[in-house]
Design an enzyme around this catalytic site. Sequence first.
Site, mmCIF file in Angstrom:
data_model
loop_
_atom_site.group_PDB
_atom_site.id
_atom_site.type_symbol
_atom_site.label_atom_id
_atom_site.label_comp_id
_atom_site.label_asym_id
_atom_site.label_seq_id
_atom_site.Cartn_x
_atom_site.Cartn_y
_atom_site.Cartn_z
ATOM 1 N N LYS A 193 0.961 -1.369 -0.152
ATOM 2 C CA LYS A 193 -0.099 -0.119 -0.044
ATOM 3 C C LYS A 193 0.935 1.306 -0.017
ATOM 4 C CE LYS A 193 -2.523 3.311 2.058
ATOM 5 N NZ LYS A 193 -1.791 4.455 1.836
ATOM 6 N N GLU A 267 8.165 -0.541 11.901
ATOM 7 C CA GLU A 267 9.019 0.478 11.856
ATOM 8 C C GLU A 267 8.548 1.850 11.902
ATOM 9 O OE1 GLU A 267 12.126 -0.400 11.702
ATOM 10 O OE2 GLU A 267 11.898 -2.346 10.678
ATOM 11 N N CYS A 302 13.025 9.050 9.946
ATOM 12 C CA CYS A 302 12.687 8.438 11.220
ATOM 13 C C CYS A 302 14.164 8.561 12.124
ATOM 14 C CB CYS A 302 12.235 7.228 10.736
ATOM 15 S SG CYS A 302 12.970 6.182 9.754
ATOM 16 N N GLU A 403 8.499 13.696 17.902
ATOM 17 C CA GLU A 403 9.067 13.879 16.545
ATOM 18 C C GLU A 403 8.361 14.842 15.616
ATOM 19 O OE1 GLU A 403 7.894 10.574 14.015
ATOM 20 O OE2 GLU A 403 10.009 10.192 13.420
#
Length: 501
Positions: A193, A267, A302, A403
């Site tokens: 996806k 992840e 990330c 983040e």
Amino acid sequence: MTTPPTTQRPPFPDFGAAEPRDYRMLIGGEWVTAVAGETIEVITPIDRHRVIARTPRGRAEDADRAVTAARAAYPAWSRAVFTDRQRALLRIADDLELMVEDLARLTSLDTGNALRTQARPEAELLVQTFRYFAGLAGERKGVTLPTGDDALSYTRRLPLGVVAGILPWNSPLLIAAFKLPAAIVSGNTLVLKAAEDAPTTILELAEVCQRHLPPGVLNVLTGYGPEVGEALVQHPGVDKVSFTGSTATGSGVAARAGQRLAHVSLELGGKSPCVVFPDSDTDEVVDQVLLATRFARQGQSCTSGSRLFLHEDVHDSFLDKLVAKVSRLRVGDPREETSDIGCIINERQWQRVQGYLDDGLAQEGVGVAYDGRSALTVGEPGFYHAPVILTQVANDWRIAREEIFGPVLSVLRWRDEDEVVRMANDSHYGLAAFVFSRDIGAALRTAHRIESGWVQVNQGGGQQVGQSYGGMKASGQGREFSLEGMLEGFTQIQQVNVRLT
Ligand code: NAD
């Protein structure tokens, strides 16, 4: 089973054309529209007014078609001799190698990642990764237990079945490289996806793969996460969900997939520490720290070392050197070779970064070592953003805990080793970390004490195909990109005990 390798550069769409390109999804070897016929416009971050492509807006019925196709392809693909799967991956790699430049340029256009610093190296790594996993095709091996001459007791390593791979927008080809070759070389079939904001390179990659794979081994869906993504995660025909994205979305995905006992790997996000010891106040280390900031990715990585811990003895001098280098970085059109930094993916993300900056700048005692926003020479209609370095940051402020996924670096002071390890670990994330010291004992001692899945010592950007990749704590579960990632993430063991008398 597969077609011969292509020796000429395959045709690639012209994205200079005024008209957006109409994409379809890949299901069972066919390029199809969504059942409902709806589409999503893909806008380039370089120009908020320019639609570069339209992709199908997949929904539950499309997810179902893709899973059905993947299930149908599974028996033959999983039982094939491993050298067949290996050959397919090698041929895909050969074709991709001819397209590195095309894929890199398209990555710049649909993600905003700069061509020279990000998009091209990523397209090159994609090719390497297919070759690496082709080499691992025969490693799906079992073991034999020494149970004497009258018994045979052995294991077989089997694929999991149908894997759903869910991708983020920040580096689509790289994350696809983490999942696709490992999943299919070990005998699974796959439904990928693509992220709604950056799907085009994934569809071009699928175009190449499907030339060398039987129909249904790889299927690619486009659409929104809560629609087609959610439907995939909940589909009873999906045996494993391999998700890369934010921690908030990933935790919901894990809960829903876990409810029906599907395998899951995650992840997720990070807030990684970068620790500089007093013996490392050098230009070379500054260059590596600059890589670790991922400013060249607009901070949309990330593994960004977004919390910089400078020892108090070198705090000011190191910062001066860092600021001098950051101020020379060129924010510009990501397609130009001279640009070091491209653009942020979309308006929402751009605004989110402003929100964090406003919050950080409102904190008492915060310092501003660098804020390139007023000197930016590019802007509308693109989502450009200059790097910002904030100092005197406390580890409990939002900008040090959450983040940001933007080019914002928080700098913190430290005095002794225990203190910096405690601050580095005082985070719910645990993805990456960076330690810089000439004293290898101190460097490794610190590296070993940091709770992160990937620690780099005296380097800021050394990702290698074959390394174990993944996070601790809220940064994820499971590993990818490696032999152990392939075996743990995409296979399961069957034990067979035979009485021979
Ligand atoms: P996101 O979580 O918003 O979306 C990721 C993917 O999940 C997209 O394809 C999205 O459509 C899909 N999705 C959204 N809701 C869903 C749902 N309910 N069910 C199923 N799928 C759903 O993340 P993003 O904004 O695309 O990517 C940025 C995030 O990804 C950052 O947090 C970053 O740290 C993380 N990331 C992690 C890694 C890693 O390897 N650890 C790598 C790249 C990005």
